[in-house]
Motif scaffolding. Structure first.
Motif, PDB file in Angstrom:
ATOM      1  N   ASN A 189     -13.759 -23.264  26.095  1.00 37.11           N
ATOM      2  CA  ASN A 189     -13.319 -22.122  26.894  1.00 37.11           C
ATOM      3  C   ASN A 189     -12.048 -22.396  27.680  1.00 37.11           C
ATOM      4  O   ASN A 189     -11.662 -21.596  28.528  1.00 37.11           O
TER       5      ASN A 189
ATOM      6  N   GLU B  70     -15.767 -15.900  29.548  1.00 38.55           N
ATOM      7  CA  GLU B  70     -14.367 -15.910  29.974  1.00 38.55           C
ATOM      8  C   GLU B  70     -13.722 -17.236  29.607  1.00 38.55           C
ATOM      9  O   GLU B  70     -14.414 -18.208  29.280  1.00 38.55           O
ATOM     10  N   ARG B  71     -12.399 -17.276  29.694  1.00 42.12           N
ATOM     11  CA  ARG B  71     -11.647 -18.496  29.401  1.00 42.12           C
ATOM     12  C   ARG B  71     -10.728 -18.828  30.574  1.00 42.12           C
ATOM     13  O   ARG B  71     -10.393 -17.974  31.393  1.00 42.12           O
ATOM     14  N   LEU B  72     -10.311 -20.071  30.607  1.00 47.59           N
ATOM     15  CA  LEU B  72      -9.216 -20.532  31.460  1.00 47.59           C
ATOM     16  C   LEU B  72      -8.066 -20.901  30.538  1.00 47.59           C
ATOM     17  O   LEU B  72      -8.236 -21.733  29.641  1.00 47.59           O
TER      18      LEU B  72
ATOM     19  N   THR C  97     -13.746 -19.501  38.084  1.00 46.00           N
ATOM     20  CA  THR C  97     -13.768 -18.574  36.959  1.00 46.00           C
ATOM     21  C   THR C  97     -14.924 -17.572  37.101  1.00 46.00           C
ATOM     22  O   THR C  97     -15.793 -17.703  37.965  1.00 46.00           O
TER      23      THR C  97
ATOM     24  N   ASP D 257     -10.257 -13.265  31.724  1.00 46.80           N
ATOM     25  CA  ASP D 257      -9.798 -14.653  31.738  1.00 46.80           C
ATOM     26  C   ASP D 257      -8.950 -14.945  32.967  1.00 46.80           C
ATOM     27  O   ASP D 257      -8.346 -14.045  33.562  1.00 46.80           O
ATOM     28  N   THR D 258      -8.888 -16.210  33.321  1.00 47.29           N
ATOM     29  CA  THR D 258      -7.952 -16.699  34.325  1.00 47.29           C
ATOM     30  C   THR D 258      -6.789 -17.335  33.569  1.00 47.29           C
ATOM     31  O   THR D 258      -6.999 -18.238  32.756  1.00 47.29           O
ATOM     32  N   VAL D 259      -5.569 -16.865  33.856  1.00 53.14           N
ATOM     33  CA  VAL D 259      -4.411 -17.275  33.061  1.00 53.14           C
ATOM     34  C   VAL D 259      -3.333 -17.853  33.972  1.00 53.14           C
ATOM     35  O   VAL D 259      -2.853 -17.170  34.901  1.00 53.14           O
TER      36      VAL D 259
ATOM     37  N   THR E 111      -4.044 -13.683  36.949  1.00 56.18           N
ATOM     38  CA  THR E 111      -2.950 -14.166  36.117  1.00 56.18           C
ATOM     39  C   THR E 111      -1.804 -14.586  37.028  1.00 56.18           C
ATOM     40  O   THR E 111      -1.363 -13.805  37.884  1.00 56.18           O
TER      41      THR E 111
END
Length: 222
Positions: free
Chosen positions: A41, A73-75, A91, A126-128, A146
């Motif tokens: 992730n 979700e992803r980082l 997250t 996601d956290t970008v 973001t």
């Protein structure tokens, strides 16, 4: 622009400890994240580094402690990101259910029934972290945020909203202090996207990068 000589050494992005101290030993805590994170992730761009005070055996668990394999979700950490000691990404899976009367997460004790929680967390997103972002000492980045390319997040900041490219933010909650470049320069920098260039071209362009000379940087574009 600077007359200093160009660096003769630039390690490969899969190097674990890229910083070599004057006595010839590697600085053990500083790592290129591509070399040390293997998490389904988490996506890491080349040359993004993490520099805690002491070596971390599991940087993914320290940086994103609530992000479990298979989370909704992803980082995403962009190339050339710079992450200081104590930075934590909170997250979406850190969240408790907030759509009802209680926030107590009853269903985590019977995970097959917890799809409602997963759906809520997936909606946060996601956290970008964009390319060339500097996250200062003990900054906190909240779920779904973001942070745009070239932004600087001050030490101790709590980032709960998106940060524009090339902004400087500080405080809790983080607020915009100033922009690093004029709007037309920001647009040009995003178009040039130097972080995607071959490393040889980036090294050649280092004087322009260090001088903040956008026009000169454009001349090095491969």
């Amino acid at each position: 622009m600077s007359d200093y000589p160009l660096p003769q050494r630039f390690p490969a992005p899969e190097t674990r400890n890229p910083v070599i101290l004057p006595d010839g030993t590697p600085h053990a805590p500083t790592v290129f994240l591509q070399a040390v994170i293997d998490h389904p992730n988490i996506a890491v761009g080349r040359y993004a580094y993490y520099s805690p005070h002491t070596p971390e055996p599991d940087p993914a668990a320290v940086l994103a402690p609530y992000l479990y394999p298979g989370a909704p979700e992803r980082l995403v950490i962009g190339p050339f990101a710079q992450i200081a000691h104590g930075v934590v990404f909170i997250t979406a899976s850190a969240n408790h259910p907030m759509g009802g009367i209680t926030t107590y997460p009853f269903r985590i004790f019977d995970m097959p029934t917890a799809q409602k929680y997963r759906d809520e967390n997936a909606a946060i997103g996601d956290t970008v972290i964009g390319p060339d972002v500097w996250l200062g000492f003990e900054a906190r980045v909240m779920a779904g945020v973001t942070i745009g390319a070239g932004a600087i997040v001050a030490a101790g900041a709590v980032v709960s909203r998106d940060v524009p490219p090339y902004a400087i933010v500080a405080g809790n909650p983080a607020r915009l202090l100033r922009m690093r470049f004029a709007p037309d320069q920001v647009a040009r920098l995003l178009e040039l996207a130097w972080w995607d260039w071959p490393v040889a071209a980036i090294r050649a362009a280092l004087p322009a990068l260090e001088a903040g000379d956008v026009a000169a940087l454009a001349q090095f574009r491969p």
